[in-house]
Enzyme design. Structure first.
Site, PDB file in Angstrom:
ATOM      1  N   ARG A 114      28.284  36.636  58.198  1.00 48.44           N
ATOM      2  CA  ARG A 114      29.481  35.781  58.058  1.00 48.44           C
ATOM      3  C   ARG A 114      30.757  36.584  58.300  1.00 48.44           C
ATOM      4  O   ARG A 114      31.003  37.598  57.641  1.00 48.44           O
ATOM      5  CB  ARG A 114      29.533  35.142  56.674  1.00 48.44           C
ATOM      6  CG  ARG A 114      30.755  34.229  56.505  1.00 48.44           C
ATOM      7  CD  ARG A 114      30.772  33.441  55.203  1.00 48.44           C
ATOM      8  NE  ARG A 114      29.535  32.760  54.988  1.00 48.44           N
ATOM      9  CZ  ARG A 114      28.737  32.948  53.935  1.00 48.44           C
ATOM     10  NH1 ARG A 114      29.081  33.791  52.990  1.00 48.44           N
ATOM     11  NH2 ARG A 114      27.609  32.291  53.826  1.00 48.44           N
TER      12      ARG A 114
ATOM     13  N   CYS B 223      22.996  36.553  49.196  1.00 45.91           N
ATOM     14  CA  CYS B 223      24.168  36.692  50.057  1.00 45.91           C
ATOM     15  C   CYS B 223      24.847  37.983  49.600  1.00 45.91           C
ATOM     16  O   CYS B 223      25.321  38.059  48.460  1.00 45.91           O
ATOM     17  CB  CYS B 223      25.089  35.486  49.861  1.00 45.91           C
ATOM     18  SG  CYS B 223      26.686  35.647  50.684  1.00 45.91           S
TER      19      CYS B 223
ATOM     20  N   CYS C 167      30.104  27.176  47.930  1.00 45.51           N
ATOM     21  CA  CYS C 167      29.954  28.369  47.090  1.00 45.51           C
ATOM     22  C   CYS C 167      30.924  28.308  45.911  1.00 45.51           C
ATOM     23  O   CYS C 167      32.137  28.172  46.088  1.00 45.51           O
ATOM     24  CB  CYS C 167      30.228  29.616  47.923  1.00 45.51           C
ATOM     25  SG  CYS C 167      30.064  31.127  46.974  1.00 45.51           S
TER      26      CYS C 167
ATOM     27  N   CYS D 291      25.654  27.782  46.647  1.00 50.05           N
ATOM     28  CA  CYS D 291      25.764  29.227  46.452  1.00 50.05           C
ATOM     29  C   CYS D 291      26.658  29.450  45.235  1.00 50.05           C
ATOM     30  O   CYS D 291      27.564  28.656  44.978  1.00 50.05           O
ATOM     31  CB  CYS D 291      26.393  29.868  47.699  1.00 50.05           C
ATOM     32  SG  CYS D 291      26.644  31.652  47.534  1.00 50.05           S
TER      33      CYS D 291
ATOM     34  N   CYS E 238      41.124  43.321  44.193  1.00 49.50           N
ATOM     35  CA  CYS E 238      40.999  41.920  43.766  1.00 49.50           C
ATOM     36  C   CYS E 238      42.207  41.392  43.000  1.00 49.50           C
ATOM     37  O   CYS E 238      42.677  42.013  42.037  1.00 49.50           O
ATOM     38  CB  CYS E 238      39.742  41.767  42.917  1.00 49.50           C
ATOM     39  SG  CYS E 238      39.403  40.047  42.479  1.00 49.50           S
TER      40      CYS E 238
ATOM     41  N   CYS F 213      37.953  46.014  40.091  1.00 54.38           N
ATOM     42  CA  CYS F 213      37.800  46.091  41.558  1.00 54.38           C
ATOM     43  C   CYS F 213      39.206  46.203  42.180  1.00 54.38           C
ATOM     44  O   CYS F 213      40.036  45.291  42.033  1.00 54.38           O
ATOM     45  CB  CYS F 213      37.065  44.868  42.079  1.00 54.38           C
ATOM     46  SG  CYS F 213      35.553  44.518  41.156  1.00 54.38           S
TER      47      CYS F 213
ATOM     48  N   CYS G 113      39.798  38.606  34.907  1.00 52.09           N
ATOM     49  CA  CYS G 113      38.497  39.296  34.954  1.00 52.09           C
ATOM     50  C   CYS G 113      38.619  40.702  34.368  1.00 52.09           C
ATOM     51  O   CYS G 113      39.553  41.436  34.683  1.00 52.09           O
ATOM     52  CB  CYS G 113      38.015  39.363  36.394  1.00 52.09           C
ATOM     53  SG  CYS G 113      36.386  40.128  36.542  1.00 52.09           S
TER      54      CYS G 113
END
Ligand code: SAM
Ligand code: DTB
Ligand code: SF4
Length: 350
Positions: free
Chosen positions: A276, A203, A112, A143, A75, A72, A68
């Protein structure tokens, strides 16, 4: 008639009525209540909006892992850091559908699909739309979390049968710059607006345990609660450790009681949202999870892997929910072997 409860500010608030004008001092006052008062208030709100003895079970699949371009700092999938995650191509539809079918058989009610993209290319979105339609046809809630979306892309996903779009704010506005530089908070809020406008349910939550202060956790909850609509799902992730990423330098696992307080405040500030207890359950005791459910958490991810990191074994979750008398889609799965001694009715010290 809505039940009323007295907020610490002294003003009467209908427990079923979402508010979008939360002030910092109100969030802090809730957080600072004596523990029993906070939990009583959170349980009261929870009971007037949900079955307090039911938990939703969602399952995750990384349909495109790693590589990616975003940075972040928590991550494993960012190409900027040396982690032990190998980048993969977008999975084919058959594999995704077969995995979704197995997740359903294992007791998931929502599936998801997650991709490590800054944003999806239109040709990749065509393929994701096909996956979404096929997973929806299995009778699962769908999702997806694919990074930033345009309005048009959100609409295409909705047309394909997507129920929820996951896109997290991750942390408070104040702490955000310590964690991510390649995508702004405003970018995130714009994607949330596109998803909402397209008729998708939202979400949206974040992560704790990255070195933020309690004020940042409350700031994040205020950001979520003061959106024009509360997200239907609010994932609270505790950082799952990943070697090689910058967050290692600042990470600090929250005090368990602080986590329960945060869940309770989330429940009170977003009374109709499903909260959640997301990543990080692998570090939590059964007792801590039980307290989080009492404080108003009513969803978990099941499956022993999330995207790239660990999660409790599903049979441990099934036994825990059973011990707590909590119903879920796991009840439709027979039998989850319950270790004899783990059940209080069978345990000498239970
Ligand atoms: N790439 C997409 C995006 O960021 O929008 C979707 C996938 S991303 C992995 C979804 C969310 O998972 C992140 O926003 C973050 O809140 C959470 N997350 C990622 N890594 C995590 C970790 N190590 N521990 C806890 N939560 C994490
Ligand atoms: C969310 O808030 N948590 C999930 C889901 N949305 C996509 C992801 C958790 C990821 C945990 C780290 C990993 O397994 O790589
Ligand atoms: Fe990429 Fe999402 Fe990981 Fe950020 S959280 S690096 S956008 S996969």
């Amino acid at each position: 008639m809505n039940k009323m409860f007295v907020a610490p500010t002294g003003r009467d608030v209908p427990a079923n009525q979402p508010r979008h004008d939360w002030q910092r001092h109100e969030a802090q006052a809730l957080y600072d209540l004596p523990f029993a008062d906070l939990i009583f208030q959170a349980q009261s709100v929870h009971r007037s909006n949900f079955d307090p003895n039911h938990v939703e079970t969602a399952s995750l699949l990384s349909i495109k892992t790693g590589g990616c371009p975003e940075d972040c700092g928590y991550c494993s999938q960012s190409a900027k850091y040396e982690t032990n995650v190998k980048a993969t191509k977008l999975m084919d539809r058959e594999t995704v559908v077969a995995t979704a079918q197995r997740a359903k058989e294992a007791g998931a009610s929502r599936f998801c699909m997650a991709a490590a993209w800054r944003n999806p290319k239109d040709k990749d979105l065509d393929r994701v739309c096909e996956m979404v339609s096929a997973v929806k046809d299995l009778g699962l809630e769908t999702c997806a979390t694919l990074g930033m979306l345009t309005g048009d892309q959100a609409k295409r996903l909705q047309d394909a049968g997507l129920d929820f779009y996951n896109h997290n704010v991750d942390t408070s506005r104040e702490f955000y710059g310590n964690i991510i530089s390649t995508r702004t908070m405003e970018d995130r809020i714009e994607t949330l607006a596109h998803a909402r406008h397209a008729g998708l349910k939202v979400c949206c939550g974040g992560i704790v345990g990255m070195g933020e202060q309690v004020e940042d956790r409350l700031g994040m909850l205020m950001l979520l609660a003061n959106l024009p609509h509360h997200p239907e799902s609010v994932p609270i992730n505790m950082w799952n450790e990943v070697k090689g990423v910058p967050v290692n330098a600042t990470a600090e696992r929250p005090d368990p009681i602080a986590l329960v307080r945060m869940i309770a405040v989330a429940r009170i500030m977003m009374p109709q949202s499903v909260v959640r207890l997301s990543a990080g359950r692998q570090y939590m005791t059964d007792e801590l999870q039980a307290l989080c459910f009492v404080a108003g958490a009513n969803s978990i991810f099941i499956g022993d892997v999330l995207l790239t990191t660990g999660n409790p074994q599903t049979n441990r979750d099934a036994v825990l929910l059973d011990r707590l008398g909590i119903t879920s889609a796991l009840d439709d799965v027979q039998p989850y072997p319950a270790p004899e001694a783990a059940h209080p009715r069978n345990s000498a010290i239970g």
